[in-house]
Design a protein around this motif. Structure first.
Motif, PDB file in Angstrom:
ATOM      1  N   ALA A 185      11.453  -4.211  31.797  1.00 40.34           N
ATOM      2  CA  ALA A 185      11.815  -2.961  32.447  1.00 40.34           C
ATOM      3  C   ALA A 185      10.548  -2.135  32.687  1.00 40.34           C
ATOM      4  N   ASP A 186      10.485  -1.437  33.801  1.00 42.51           N
ATOM      5  CA  ASP A 186       9.266  -0.730  34.192  1.00 42.51           C
ATOM      6  C   ASP A 186       9.430   0.785  34.077  1.00 42.51           C
ATOM      7  N   LEU A 187       8.337   1.425  33.697  1.00 38.61           N
ATOM      8  CA  LEU A 187       8.355   2.886  33.563  1.00 38.61           C
ATOM      9  C   LEU A 187       8.593   3.593  34.895  1.00 38.61           C
ATOM     10  N   ALA A 188       8.281   2.900  35.996  1.00 38.03           N
ATOM     11  CA  ALA A 188       8.472   3.517  37.311  1.00 38.03           C
ATOM     12  C   ALA A 188       9.930   3.875  37.541  1.00 38.03           C
ATOM     13  N   GLU A 189      10.829   3.199  36.804  1.00 32.06           N
ATOM     14  CA  GLU A 189      12.262   3.464  36.982  1.00 32.06           C
ATOM     15  C   GLU A 189      12.707   4.720  36.231  1.00 32.06           C
ATOM     16  N   PHE A 195       7.143  14.597  29.349  1.00 35.00           N
ATOM     17  CA  PHE A 195       6.703  14.668  27.951  1.00 35.00           C
ATOM     18  C   PHE A 195       7.107  13.401  27.189  1.00 35.00           C
ATOM     19  N   GLY A 196       8.298  12.917  27.441  1.00 28.49           N
ATOM     20  CA  GLY A 196       8.753  11.682  26.806  1.00 28.49           C
ATOM     21  C   GLY A 196       7.856  10.508  27.171  1.00 28.49           C
ATOM     22  N   ARG A 197       7.451  10.464  28.433  1.00 26.40           N
ATOM     23  CA  ARG A 197       6.568   9.377  28.875  1.00 26.40           C
ATOM     24  C   ARG A 197       5.209   9.483  28.178  1.00 26.40           C
ATOM     25  N   GLN A 198       4.734  10.725  28.036  1.00 23.86           N
ATOM     26  CA  GLN A 198       3.449  10.925  27.386  1.00 23.86           C
ATOM     27  C   GLN A 198       3.511  10.468  25.920  1.00 23.86           C
ATOM     28  N   ALA A 199       4.614  10.821  25.251  1.00 22.56           N
ATOM     29  CA  ALA A 199       4.787  10.412  23.855  1.00 22.56           C
ATOM     30  C   ALA A 199       4.813   8.892  23.743  1.00 22.56           C
ATOM     31  N   LEU A 200       5.489   8.253  24.684  1.00 21.56           N
ATOM     32  CA  LEU A 200       5.594   6.793  24.682  1.00 21.56           C
ATOM     33  C   LEU A 200       4.215   6.146  24.857  1.00 21.56           C
ATOM     34  N   GLU A 201       3.422   6.746  25.748  1.00 17.27           N
ATOM     35  CA  GLU A 201       2.080   6.208  25.997  1.00 17.27           C
ATOM     36  C   GLU A 201       1.197   6.345  24.759  1.00 17.27           C
ATOM     37  N   PRO A 228       7.769  -2.437  25.474  1.00 20.96           N
ATOM     38  CA  PRO A 228       7.134  -3.767  25.519  1.00 20.96           C
ATOM     39  C   PRO A 228       6.219  -3.948  26.727  1.00 20.96           C
ATOM     40  N   GLY A 229       6.520  -3.280  27.834  1.00 16.42           N
ATOM     41  CA  GLY A 229       5.689  -3.409  29.026  1.00 16.42           C
ATOM     42  C   GLY A 229       4.377  -2.653  28.920  1.00 16.42           C
ATOM     43  N   GLU A 407       4.828   6.922  37.603  1.00 15.14           N
ATOM     44  CA  GLU A 407       3.742   5.976  37.372  1.00 15.14           C
ATOM     45  C   GLU A 407       4.317   4.658  36.837  1.00 15.14           C
ATOM     46  N   PRO A 408       3.925   3.513  37.404  1.00 13.87           N
ATOM     47  CA  PRO A 408       4.464   2.242  36.904  1.00 13.87           C
ATOM     48  C   PRO A 408       3.829   1.837  35.576  1.00 13.87           C
ATOM     49  N   SER A 409       4.510   0.928  34.876  1.00 13.87           N
ATOM     50  CA  SER A 409       4.054   0.495  33.554  1.00 13.87           C
ATOM     51  C   SER A 409       2.640  -0.077  33.580  1.00 13.87           C
ATOM     52  N   ALA A 410       2.303  -0.807  34.645  1.00 14.69           N
ATOM     53  CA  ALA A 410       1.000  -1.490  34.674  1.00 14.69           C
ATOM     54  C   ALA A 410      -0.156  -0.492  34.565  1.00 14.69           C
ATOM     55  N   VAL A 411      -0.006   0.671  35.227  1.00 14.20           N
ATOM     56  CA  VAL A 411      -1.072   1.679  35.202  1.00 14.20           C
ATOM     57  C   VAL A 411      -1.220   2.252  33.790  1.00 14.20           C
ATOM     58  N   VAL A 412      -0.066   2.542  33.169  1.00 18.03           N
ATOM     59  CA  VAL A 412      -0.092   3.095  31.813  1.00 18.03           C
ATOM     60  C   VAL A 412      -0.635   2.049  30.838  1.00 18.03           C
ATOM     61  N   ALA A 413      -0.209   0.789  31.025  1.00 20.64           N
ATOM     62  CA  ALA A 413      -0.643  -0.287  30.117  1.00 20.64           C
ATOM     63  C   ALA A 413      -2.154  -0.455  30.140  1.00 20.64           C
ATOM     64  N   ALA A 414      -2.783  -0.204  31.292  1.00 18.09           N
ATOM     65  CA  ALA A 414      -4.243  -0.337  31.384  1.00 18.09           C
ATOM     66  C   ALA A 414      -4.919   0.722  30.509  1.00 18.09           C
TER      67      ALA A 414
END
Ligand SMILES: [Zn+2]
Length: 524
Positions: A185-189, A195-201, A228-229, A407-414
């Motif tokens: 599953a991708d963060l872009a969805e 704030f939740g996304r920031q905490a996850l990152e 996981p992504g 922002e999609p998962s790939a960008v955050v994962a980098a």
């Protein structure tokens, strides 16, 4: 007398076992000695039935099977095959030399078929012989062990024919070439939820335990399943370590191959302590905390888990392993995972929304107090997640509004990968693993950062342990931004916000003062 090599499982590790079979003249009988457990003693019946239904004869002699080394408790049915071949060799129905150089692992059906056993990967890794014979269903998994050649046969009868030289070894079942790991599953969805996304990152980058509190339907689960992504792939050694645990737990490896994906386990709140921590009757098997080793353990509806079940999390969270004690033995399983939990702030799940929440303040406090202070203190990150506003979901654009692009998962994962590299340079996998004594050297604070923390300490909003946790998180924040040097006030402020006082929404509510400080709640 015949000797056959095999292996047994203790925890997630295989141990070589020598199956010695002695057939002597005397009253016909069949005895198994050498510390077999109940499930292993049942082998006698299966072995006898399998030999008879394979068209072979049962020796009319006194048969004694010794499982060496005798100090090691043998569990499960994986020794069936070695016992059957030992009986046949001791009785002269099979040339004993045909068994040399091979180890045999597998359960026998009453009809003589070879059946899969859990833990084939650690079992195969434990034997020293150049050839390993396993049931067809386990062959692909056994092939992950590089030091030995894997062979298989569908039944005891077919195997005996091969060993007698009547025919060659059958081909191994082919790998399922079309298999692909399911898409993550991708963060872009996920729309909104800045704030939740920031905490996850930050959680992914620092390996920090994360608690999300918010009303039902606010997207807590959606965020957690995106983790996981964002996490870095496992190294081949870690992947093998994880595969061994899953193999011992009886989880089939997808396509019989190693997955470099960190595991993501989300047990339901009705899960028993045994399924969460490990244990069981005949065979002590790893629980969910071990299946999440090197990955994520996600506990949704945290407050619904019974308190005694949650208490069991303390040891794995502290030591990265869990020891399961039974009358027969104590077994240690690896359990180093990232804990992510989600909960509502009140029983009805509406979280104080006017009109829909009917919970009174005291019942809200009682609901939250189901999470013990020590467990709550383990979460480096505690954030409120609220339902996204319409404004978060839509972006104005010429000619109308469009859904907001996330922002999609790939960008955050980098960014996460870069932060993890910074942690590796400090000699740890992630900042969450940094020892407290090393923080002064590895996570120095700027004077402004110190002043912020000092104030919180004086106000009683931060415990000594909380202080260290905030410093680790601030270091992760700084790593994500690519900054070097002492932690700035901005890093510290964000870390403090991510460990929000009152994340559970019970400011000033009833509760013992020490509990309130553990909650990080400004109750004074
Ligand atoms: Zn409510």
């Amino acid at each position: 007398m015949a000797t056959v090599s095999s292996a047994t499982l203790v925890g997630v590790d295989g141990h070589p076992v020598s199956v010695e079979v002695h057939a002597s003249n005397g009253l016909p009988g069949f005895r198994v000695v050498g510390l077999p457990d109940a499930s292993c003693r049942e082998s006698r019946d299966r072995v006898r039935a399998a030999i008879l239904s394979s068209g072979l004869s049962w020796p009319q002699r006194r048969v004694t099977v010794n499982l060496a080394p005798s100090g090691l408790r043998k569990a499960g049915s994986g020794l069936d095959l070695a016992m059957a071949l030992g009986v046949l060799a001791a009785d002269g129905q099979l040339f004993a030399g045909a068994l040399d150089g091979s180890a045999f692992i597998g359960e026998l059906g009453l009809d003589g078929s070879l059946r899969r056993v859990p833990g084939i990967l650690p079992l195969a890794a434990a034997v020293g012989e150049p050839f390993i014979v396993v049931p067809p269903a386990c062959a692909r998994e056994a092939c992950l062990v590089r030091h030995a050649t894997v062979r298989t046969a569908i039944s005891l009868k077919a195997l005996v024919e091969v060993l007698r030289g009547g025919r060659g070894w059958p081909e191994l079942p082919p790998p399922d070439g079309a298999f692909e790991e399911p898409r993550l599953a991708d963060l872009a969805e996920v729309r909104g939820q800045a704030f939740g996304r920031q905490a996850l990152e930050v959680a992914a980058a620092g390996g920090h335990h994360l608690l999300m509190v918010g009303p039902a339907g606010s997207g807590k689960t959606m965020l957690a399943t995106r983790l996981p992504g964002l996490l870095p792939a496992l190294s081949p050694d870690e992947a093998l370590e994880v595969a061994k645990v899953h193999s011992a737990a009886g989880i089939e490896l997808a396509n019989g191959s190693l997955s470099l994906r960190p595991p993501f386990r989300s047990p339901h709140h009705s899960a028993s302590a045994v399924s969460l921590i490990g244990g069981g009757g005949a065979r002590i098997r790893p629980g969910e905390v071990s299946c999440a080793h090197r990955g994520v353990l996600f506990l949704d509806e945290l407050a619904e888990f019974p308190a005694p079940v949650l208490d069991n999390l303390r040891q794995p969270l502290e030591e990265g392993r869990v020891v399961v004690c039974r009358a027969s033995a104590a077994v240690a399983f690896p359990a180093r995972f990232m804990l992510v939990a989600a909960m509502n702030a009140c029983r009805c799940g509406a979280d104080g929304s006017p009109g829909s929440c009917r919970c009174v303040e005291s019942s809200r406090a009682r609901y939250v107090s189901r999470i013990s202070g020590p467990l709550l203190d383990r979460f480096d990150l505690r954030v409120r997640v609220s339902r996204p506003d319409v404004e978060d979901l839509l972006s104005p654009k010429a000619g109308g509004v469009v859904p907001t692009a996330s922002e999609p998962s790939a960008v955050v994962a980098a960014r996460v990968a870069a932060a993890r590299r910074a942690a590796t340079e400090r000699g740890v996998r992630s900042n969450a693993e940094l020892a407290s004594w090393s923080l002064d050297e590895l996570a120095p604070l700027s004077p402004g950062g110190w002043r912020l923390l000092e104030r919180r300490l004086r106000e009683g909003q931060l415990s000594a342990r909380g202080l260290d946790r905030v410093r680790r998180v601030a270091l992760t924040v700084s790593d994500l931004a690519g900054r070097k040097g002492p932690l700035s006030p901005e890093d510290v402020l964000l870390a403090l916000a991510l460990r929000a006082p009152g994340a559970l929404g019970v400011e000033g509510a009833a509760g013992a003062p020490d509990r309130m400080s553990a909650l990080g709640v400004a109750g004074r």
